[in-house]
Each structure stands twice: as structure tokens, then as C-alpha cells.
Design a protein around this motif. Structure first.
Motif, PDB file in Angstrom:
ATOM      1  N   TRP A 124       0.832  -1.203   0.000  1.00 53.24           N
ATOM      2  CA  TRP A 124       0.000   0.000   0.000  1.00 53.24           C
ATOM      3  C   TRP A 124       0.867   1.252   0.000  1.00 53.24           C
ATOM      4  O   TRP A 124       2.027   1.222   0.386  1.00 53.24           O
ATOM      5  CB  TRP A 124      -0.942   0.023   1.215  1.00 53.24           C
ATOM      6  CG  TRP A 124      -0.207  -0.088   2.534  1.00 53.24           C
ATOM      7  CD1 TRP A 124       0.179  -1.241   3.157  1.00 53.24           C
ATOM      8  CD2 TRP A 124       0.247   0.992   3.354  1.00 53.24           C
ATOM      9  NE1 TRP A 124       0.849  -0.950   4.320  1.00 53.24           N
ATOM     10  CE2 TRP A 124       0.900   0.408   4.473  1.00 53.24           C
ATOM     11  CE3 TRP A 124       0.156   2.383   3.276  1.00 53.24           C
ATOM     12  CZ2 TRP A 124       1.467   1.177   5.482  1.00 53.24           C
ATOM     13  CZ3 TRP A 124       0.715   3.148   4.278  1.00 53.24           C
ATOM     14  CH2 TRP A 124       1.365   2.546   5.369  1.00 53.24           C
ATOM     15  N   ARG A 125       0.297   2.344  -0.445  1.00 52.32           N
ATOM     16  CA  ARG A 125       0.980   3.635  -0.424  1.00 52.32           C
ATOM     17  C   ARG A 125      -0.069   4.734  -0.391  1.00 52.32           C
ATOM     18  O   ARG A 125      -0.963   4.766  -1.239  1.00 52.32           O
ATOM     19  CB  ARG A 125       1.878   3.815  -1.646  1.00 52.32           C
ATOM     20  CG  ARG A 125       2.619   5.173  -1.694  1.00 52.32           C
ATOM     21  CD  ARG A 125       3.562   5.225  -2.899  1.00 52.32           C
ATOM     22  NE  ARG A 125       4.336   6.456  -2.935  1.00 52.32           N
ATOM     23  CZ  ARG A 125       3.985   7.559  -3.596  1.00 52.32           C
ATOM     24  NH1 ARG A 125       2.832   7.570  -4.277  1.00 52.32           N
ATOM     25  NH2 ARG A 125       4.741   8.631  -3.591  1.00 52.32           N
ATOM     26  N   ALA A 126       0.019   5.615   0.598  1.00 52.20           N
ATOM     27  CA  ALA A 126      -0.896   6.750   0.714  1.00 52.20           C
ATOM     28  C   ALA A 126      -0.097   8.023   0.482  1.00 52.20           C
ATOM     29  O   ALA A 126       0.751   8.385   1.303  1.00 52.20           O
ATOM     30  CB  ALA A 126      -1.554   6.767   2.082  1.00 52.20           C
ATOM     31  N   HIS A 127      -0.355   8.688  -0.629  1.00 54.01           N
ATOM     32  CA  HIS A 127       0.358   9.913  -0.983  1.00 54.01           C
ATOM     33  C   HIS A 127      -0.584  11.093  -0.838  1.00 54.01           C
ATOM     34  O   HIS A 127      -1.728  11.053  -1.293  1.00 54.01           O
ATOM     35  CB  HIS A 127       0.882   9.834  -2.421  1.00 54.01           C
ATOM     36  CG  HIS A 127       1.546  11.098  -2.875  1.00 54.01           C
ATOM     37  ND1 HIS A 127       1.063  11.882  -3.894  1.00 54.01           N
ATOM     38  CD2 HIS A 127       2.665  11.735  -2.423  1.00 54.01           C
ATOM     39  CE1 HIS A 127       1.842  12.930  -4.068  1.00 54.01           C
ATOM     40  NE2 HIS A 127       2.821  12.869  -3.186  1.00 54.01           N
ATOM     41  N   ARG A 128      -0.113  12.139  -0.182  1.00 56.81           N
ATOM     42  CA  ARG A 128      -0.953  13.309   0.042  1.00 56.81           C
ATOM     43  C   ARG A 128      -0.196  14.578  -0.383  1.00 56.81           C
ATOM     44  O   ARG A 128       0.983  14.748  -0.072  1.00 56.81           O
ATOM     45  CB  ARG A 128      -1.343  13.429   1.515  1.00 56.81           C
ATOM     46  CG  ARG A 128      -2.187  12.261   2.015  1.00 56.81           C
ATOM     47  CD  ARG A 128      -3.580  12.281   1.405  1.00 56.81           C
ATOM     48  NE  ARG A 128      -4.386  11.173   1.893  1.00 56.81           N
ATOM     49  CZ  ARG A 128      -4.498  10.000   1.269  1.00 56.81           C
ATOM     50  NH1 ARG A 128      -3.846   9.789   0.136  1.00 56.81           N
ATOM     51  NH2 ARG A 128      -5.263   9.045   1.769  1.00 56.81           N
ATOM     52  N   THR A 129      -0.894  15.454  -1.068  1.00 60.11           N
ATOM     53  CA  THR A 129      -0.378  16.784  -1.380  1.00 60.11           C
ATOM     54  C   THR A 129      -1.286  17.762  -0.660  1.00 60.11           C
ATOM     55  O   THR A 129      -2.404  18.022  -1.104  1.00 60.11           O
ATOM     56  CB  THR A 129      -0.391  17.051  -2.888  1.00 60.11           C
ATOM     57  OG1 THR A 129       0.377  16.041  -3.537  1.00 60.11           O
ATOM     58  CG2 THR A 129       0.224  18.408  -3.202  1.00 60.11           C
ATOM     59  N   GLU A 130      -0.831  18.263   0.473  1.00 60.14           N
ATOM     60  CA  GLU A 130      -1.667  19.098   1.334  1.00 60.14           C
ATOM     61  C   GLU A 130      -1.376  20.577   1.100  1.00 60.14           C
ATOM     62  O   GLU A 130      -0.426  20.953   0.427  1.00 60.14           O
ATOM     63  CB  GLU A 130      -1.423  18.747   2.811  1.00 60.14           C
ATOM     64  CG  GLU A 130      -1.589  17.267   3.134  1.00 60.14           C
ATOM     65  CD  GLU A 130      -3.016  16.773   3.001  1.00 60.14           C
ATOM     66  OE1 GLU A 130      -3.928  17.621   2.910  1.00 60.14           O
ATOM     67  OE2 GLU A 130      -3.233  15.561   2.981  1.00 60.14           O
ATOM     68  N   THR A 131      -2.172  21.411   1.709  1.00 62.29           N
ATOM     69  CA  THR A 131      -1.981  22.858   1.583  1.00 62.29           C
ATOM     70  C   THR A 131      -1.316  23.420   2.836  1.00 62.29           C
ATOM     71  O   THR A 131      -1.833  24.318   3.485  1.00 62.29           O
ATOM     72  CB  THR A 131      -3.334  23.548   1.356  1.00 62.29           C
ATOM     73  OG1 THR A 131      -4.230  23.172   2.424  1.00 62.29           O
ATOM     74  CG2 THR A 131      -3.938  23.153   0.030  1.00 62.29           C
ATOM     75  N   GLY A 132      -0.192  22.849   3.189  1.00 61.89           N
ATOM     76  CA  GLY A 132       0.570  23.381   4.300  1.00 61.89           C
ATOM     77  C   GLY A 132      -0.005  23.099   5.670  1.00 61.89           C
ATOM     78  O   GLY A 132       0.302  23.808   6.623  1.00 61.89           O
ATOM     79  N   ARG A 133      -0.838  22.056   5.809  1.00 58.24           N
ATOM     80  CA  ARG A 133      -1.417  21.763   7.108  1.00 58.24           C
ATOM     81  C   ARG A 133      -0.462  20.918   7.954  1.00 58.24           C
ATOM     82  O   ARG A 133       0.143  19.974   7.457  1.00 58.24           O
ATOM     83  CB  ARG A 133      -2.745  21.012   6.945  1.00 58.24           C
ATOM     84  CG  ARG A 133      -3.858  21.865   6.367  1.00 58.24           C
ATOM     85  CD  ARG A 133      -5.166  21.110   6.370  1.00 58.24           C
ATOM     86  NE  ARG A 133      -5.112  19.931   5.527  1.00 58.24           N
ATOM     87  CZ  ARG A 133      -6.072  19.010   5.483  1.00 58.24           C
ATOM     88  NH1 ARG A 133      -7.128  19.126   6.254  1.00 58.24           N
ATOM     89  NH2 ARG A 133      -5.971  17.972   4.688  1.00 58.24           N
ATOM     90  N   PRO A 134      -0.314  21.217   9.234  1.00 60.29           N
ATOM     91  CA  PRO A 134       0.533  20.405  10.111  1.00 60.29           C
ATOM     92  C   PRO A 134      -0.014  18.980  10.211  1.00 60.29           C
ATOM     93  O   PRO A 134      -1.231  18.774  10.362  1.00 60.29           O
ATOM     94  CB  PRO A 134       0.443  21.125  11.456  1.00 60.29           C
ATOM     95  CG  PRO A 134       0.018  22.517  11.116  1.00 60.29           C
ATOM     96  CD  PRO A 134      -0.863  22.397   9.926  1.00 60.29           C
ATOM     97  N   PHE A 135       0.858  18.000  10.114  1.00 61.42           N
ATOM     98  CA  PHE A 135       0.483  16.584  10.131  1.00 61.42           C
ATOM     99  C   PHE A 135       1.226  15.881  11.261  1.00 61.42           C
ATOM    100  O   PHE A 135       2.396  16.157  11.512  1.00 61.42           O
ATOM    101  CB  PHE A 135       0.848  15.944   8.792  1.00 61.42           C
ATOM    102  CG  PHE A 135       0.772  14.436   8.772  1.00 61.42           C
ATOM    103  CD1 PHE A 135      -0.445  13.791   8.575  1.00 61.42           C
ATOM    104  CD2 PHE A 135       1.916  13.663   8.958  1.00 61.42           C
ATOM    105  CE1 PHE A 135      -0.511  12.401   8.560  1.00 61.42           C
ATOM    106  CE2 PHE A 135       1.857  12.280   8.938  1.00 61.42           C
ATOM    107  CZ  PHE A 135       0.635  11.641   8.736  1.00 61.42           C
ATOM    108  N   TYR A 136       0.544  14.973  11.949  1.00 61.05           N
ATOM    109  CA  TYR A 136       1.201  14.178  12.991  1.00 61.05           C
ATOM    110  C   TYR A 136       0.718  12.740  12.910  1.00 61.05           C
ATOM    111  O   TYR A 136      -0.395  12.457  12.434  1.00 61.05           O
ATOM    112  CB  TYR A 136       0.915  14.747  14.388  1.00 61.05           C
ATOM    113  CG  TYR A 136      -0.538  14.696  14.799  1.00 61.05           C
ATOM    114  CD1 TYR A 136      -1.073  13.584  15.459  1.00 61.05           C
ATOM    115  CD2 TYR A 136      -1.400  15.754  14.519  1.00 61.05           C
ATOM    116  CE1 TYR A 136      -2.410  13.538  15.823  1.00 61.05           C
ATOM    117  CE2 TYR A 136      -2.740  15.712  14.874  1.00 61.05           C
ATOM    118  CZ  TYR A 136      -3.240  14.601  15.539  1.00 61.05           C
ATOM    119  OH  TYR A 136      -4.563  14.554  15.885  1.00 61.05           O
ATOM    120  N   CYS A 137       1.552  11.803  13.366  1.00 61.91           N
ATOM    121  CA  CYS A 137       1.136  10.402  13.437  1.00 61.91           C
ATOM    122  C   CYS A 137       1.977   9.664  14.478  1.00 61.91           C
ATOM    123  O   CYS A 137       3.098  10.080  14.799  1.00 61.91           O
ATOM    124  CB  CYS A 137       1.249   9.718  12.073  1.00 61.91           C
ATOM    125  SG  CYS A 137       2.939   9.336  11.554  1.00 61.91           S
TER     126      CYS A 137
END
Length: 300
Positions: free
Chosen positions: A28-41
């Protein structure tokens, strides 16, 4: 004593956008192109690959926590990562806030809690620039617990949710920032605070932003020569000392104007300007509009 890290996090005005629990198996692969939002995991079980634009790939394992204060282009994938950059797996919703990637049958090989944060501060770009581009903390159980609490609070619409969530996010951000190995590798506020000499000067800036600071005075606080202090500060934080002072003054001024904590003359005095006109000129040059117009526009 003034705490610059806590002040920056508080000024960001963090709010939860969303959070969810994701499990995965197979390829699997999850690719995201966000608009500068902070991400955490945080990785609860298994391991996976994290690829962030302009950053080396990371193999994440159980107990790892990642924070990207300004996430634009990144992907998470199974191991080994796919050679195709166009490969993208659509998540399947199992229940509200719970998703599955890759093979749907059988036991999950990877379990992740993740989410995005919204910084409501009008000066978020400036404040985020003071933080490392990517933070990785390993084996920090407190962070895993905090993320789980955030996910639970987001999913369960319990009373006082809007009060609890910002406080949980604030604690998580501070815990992540002070426990991250990124302190030693990425220019920014954390690296400056990790240097005992520079930290003394940074704390004084935050303690007395209205003082008529010069490089010489700040170097004295750091017990360093002017030239050594200037170069050491610039290398650690990514900006020159007076640039940092100006940025912090303007961040404070924006906050005061936004929340009507005084008129233009009062704000000018509190951030170190001898007159409202001098402050207006500096603010207009830095922000692009006069402070009075800014106060009106931000409160529309």
C-alpha cells in the motif's frame, strides 16, 4: 522565567482539523499533497516508510511519533516502498474515524493514529518557520497516549470538546518539540534553545520584547562576543538576531490587534516602539498594511 517554546505554541492557536485510526496490510501507499497543514502520526503496531518532499526517507516503527509542522507533499507506504511514485492506495472506511489500506482481509500488519492540526494564528507561517521541518520522537509513550486522547476526543462528541481539544494539542506539540531528535539537525527555535548561551538571549527577547535590544546587548546576555553571537545565532535559528526580534514583536503585535488588547499607540509601546507612527511604518513594511487597517480586516 519566559518560555519561548510555550509562547510560540500558544500563539499558533492550534485547532484540530481531523484525526483517524488507520490499519494496513500487504502492499500500500498513501500519498498526500496538502496545503501546508501540520500533520502528525504515531505508529501503534508494525512498521512503514515515510517519504517527505526534500527530506530523507524514514523507516517508522512501533512507538515512533512524527510531526510535520508544514506538510505539503508526503507519503506513507508499506515496506519495502513501491518504486512507482504514482502508486496510491485508496483507504476503505471501516467505521467512523477508522480506515484500512491495502489488503482488506486478515490481520493488520500496521496500525497508525494520525491527524492534521489547523493553526488559526494570522502569523502562523512566521511561527512555523521557527520550528523544525520534521520532528521524529522514538519510544515516547506520553506522545502515544496524547495522540490516542486526541483521536478519542475528536471522534466522541462529548461535552466541552472544543475546550479540551486545543489543550490536548498544545500539550502534544510541546511534548513533541522538547523530545524530538530534530533539535540537533534542523535550524530553528528548538536548536537555538538547545544552545545554553543562545537560549539566554532568546529568553530575554521573549521576556522583554519592548526593550531597545541591539546585537551587542543580546551578545552580552549570551556571554559571547558580538561577531560570535551573531553567527552562532544565525546558524542555529536560521535568522539573524534582530530579524528574530522583529518577527517576534510583529507576531505579538498581530495578536494584540486581533484580540483588541489596546489601540495602535498602546500596542506600539508594548512591542518596543517609541511612537505610534514609527510602529505603523515598521508594521506596514513588515505586514503590508497599516496596523489600524489590519485590526479592522482581521476582525471582520
Amino acid at each position: 522565567m519566559s518560555d519561548p517554546l510555550a509562547e510560540v505554541v500558544t500563539l499558533l492557536q492550534r485547532q484540530a482539523s481531523f484525526s483517524k485510526q488507520v490499519s494496513a496490510a500487504g502492499t500500500w501507499r498513501a500519498h498526500r499533497t496538502e496545503t501546508g497543514r501540520p500533520f502528525y502520526c504515531v505508529i501503534l503496531e508494525g512498521s512503514c516508510c515515510l517519504e517527505v518532499l526534500n527530506q530523507p526517507s524514514l523507516i517508522l516503527q512501533k512507538g515512533d511519533f512524527v510531526l510535520i509542522p508544514d506538510a505539503w507533499d508526503f507519503s506513507m507506504s508499506s515496506l519495502p516502498p513501491s518504486e512507482s511514485i504514482h502508486f496510491n492506495t485508496l483507504p476503505v472506511m471501516i467505521s467512523e474515524g477508522v480506515f484500512r489500506l491495502g489488503r482488506q482481509e486478515g490481520k493488520a500488519e500496521v496500525e497508525v493514529l494520525l491527524g492534521h492540526i489547523h493553526f488559526a494564528s494570522p502569523d502562523a507561517a512566521l511561527l512555523v518557520s521557527l520550528l523544525p521541518q520534521l520532528l521524529l520522537a522514538r519510544g515516547e509513550n506520553r506522545l502515544s497516549t496524547l495522540v490516542q486522547l486526541i483521536v478519542d476526543e475528536t471522534r466522541d462528541k462529548r461535552p466541552a470538546r472544543e475546550v479540551i481539544l486545543p489543550r490536548l494539542l498544545e500539550v502534544m506539540l510541546i511534548e513533541a518539540l522538547r523530545s524530538s531528535s530534530a533539535i540537533a539537525t534542523s535550524a530553528g527555535l528548538l536548536r537555538g534553545l538547545a544552545d545554553e548561551r543562545l537560549a539566554a538571549a532568546i529568553r530575554q527577547i521573549h521576556k522583554a520584547p519592548a526593550k531597545k535590544w541591539t546585537v551587542e546587548l543580546l551578545a552580552k546576555e549570551a556571554a559571547l562576543s558580538r561577531s560570535t553571537f551573531f553567527e552562532r545565532f544565525r546558524m542555529a535559528t536560521g535568522v539573524a538576531p534582530i530579524e528574530y526580534l522583529l518577527a517576534w514583536r510583529m507576531a505579538l503585535a498581530k495578536k494584540m490587534l486581533q484580540y483588541k488588547e489596546g489601540n495602535v499607540a498602546e500596542v506600539a509601546e508594548r512591542v518596543g516602539y517609541g511612537s505610534a507612527s514609527a510602529f505603523s511604518v515598521a508594521f506596514t513594511r513588515y505586514v503590508g498594511i497599516p496596523p489600524a487597517h489590519y485590526a479592522q480586516s482581521i476582525n471582520l
